[in-house]
Enzyme design. Structure first.
Site, PDB file in Angstrom:
ATOM      1  N   ASP A 106       0.853  -1.178   0.000  1.00  0.00           N
ATOM      2  CA  ASP A 106       0.000   0.000   0.000  1.00  0.00           C
ATOM      3  C   ASP A 106       0.905   1.249   0.000  1.00  0.00           C
ATOM      4  O   ASP A 106       1.790   1.358  -0.845  1.00  0.00           O
ATOM      5  CB  ASP A 106      -0.951  -0.056   1.209  1.00  0.00           C
ATOM      6  N   TYR A 213      -1.774  11.463   2.339  1.00  0.00           N
ATOM      7  CA  TYR A 213      -2.640  11.667   1.170  1.00  0.00           C
ATOM      8  C   TYR A 213      -2.654  13.133   0.745  1.00  0.00           C
ATOM      9  O   TYR A 213      -2.682  13.448  -0.445  1.00  0.00           O
ATOM     10  CB  TYR A 213      -4.067  11.203   1.492  1.00  0.00           C
ATOM     11  N   HIS A 267      -6.826  -6.483  -1.351  1.00  0.00           N
ATOM     12  CA  HIS A 267      -5.746  -5.551  -1.035  1.00  0.00           C
ATOM     13  C   HIS A 267      -4.908  -6.040   0.138  1.00  0.00           C
ATOM     14  O   HIS A 267      -3.729  -5.698   0.251  1.00  0.00           O
ATOM     15  CB  HIS A 267      -6.366  -4.190  -0.700  1.00  0.00           C
TER      16      HIS A 267
END
Length: 286
Positions: A106, A213, A267
């Site tokens: 990730d 982010y 994921h």
């Protein structure tokens, strides 16, 4: 208490931050750094640490900056990808490693890709689990509207304050549900989620985690550097956040790479199929 057999915990001072780090494996083993993603911390590698250390690898597994018990510097600029990649190299320097094997999942995978692109002489081998090279993400999303829809949550994370309140409410109920909803049954036990909540509720942690982010907008839109080091991409094809085409687009940047597909995994591949992941990593890294 680590609750993972064979793990020693300590804090390591780097030039910019101090990182909380788990270590395992023989001192003389091939140096290997494992980088977790959002919203995990070093404990996200609990299924890999024992197997890889027993295989002879010297593991260094940090809480990356902003996470867990590591430092949480203020401001979005502190989480620019260049600085995150710099932490990995600084950690290798602090441990006396001239070169390392690097594994990332990730967001940890994005960092690992960036390290391999920017510091190829420091990386022996690169292993990526469900994470695209950051240099191809923008162009891929523009060509694939379906991926734009899957990534829409990133837009929510850009809003100040509100995401922190939503994600920490009711002992981080939304994040706990996100992990269990996007993974196969049993991937995250209730006791595991308790450990995650403890990490998420550390002072300043949620803002720091979201700032990763928020710093994405600061990335330059230039041609991504090619990856020269041997690279293995492990990809769960049932990932609800990332299309499999991102793996193929990332592979196109690699001079010596391959993909190992896991058709039934999400994921959270390393949690769902740890034995297969550990075997693949051992064969590639050892």
């Amino acid at each position: 208490m680590s609750e993972v057999v064979g793990v020693a915990l300590r804090r390591i001072d780097l030039p910019e931050v101090t990182l909380h780090v788990a270590e395992a494996g023989p001192q003389g083993g091939p140096p290997t750094i494992l980088l977790h993603g959002f919203p995990e911390f070093w404990y996200g590698w609990r299924h890999q640490i024992g197997a890889l250390s027993e295989a002879g690898l010297r593991l260094v597994v940090p809480d990356q900056r902003g996470y867990g018990l590591s430092d949480k510097p203020h401001g979005i600029a502190a989480y620019h990808l260049d600085r995150l990649a710099g932490d990995a190299i600084a950690l290798a320097d602090a441990c006396g490693f001239r070169t390392i094997r690097l594994v990332g999942h990730d967001w940890g995978g994005l960092v690992a890709w960036w390290v391999a692109s920017q510091y190829p002489d420091r990386i022996d081998r690169l292993a990526i689990i469900n994470a695209p090279h950051p240099g191809i993400v923008g162009s891929y999303i523009r060509r694939h509207p379906g991926q734009w829809l899957r990534s829409s949550y990133v837009g929510l994370f850009q809003i100040p304050v509100l995401p922190e309140r939503l994600l920490t409410a009711d002992r981080c109920r939304a994040l706990r549900q996100a992990l269990t909803r996007t993974s196969r049954p049993g991937a995250f036990a209730p006791s595991d989620l308790d450990r995650y909540v403890e990490a998420w509720l550390q002072p300043g942690a949620m803002t720091a985690m979201l700032n990763w982010y928020r710093a994405l907008a600061q990335l330059p839109r230039t041609a991504p550097p090619r990856v020269r080091v041997p690279t293995l991409i492990l990809w769960g094809k049932q990932d609800t956040a990332l299309q499999s085409g991102l793996a193929e687009a990332s592979l196109d940047l690699c001079e010596d790479g391959r993909i190992a597909w896991f058709p039934n995994a999400t994921h959270w591949l390393a949690h769902e199929e740890p034995a297969a992941v550990n075997t693949a990593l051992h064969q590639f890294l050892a």
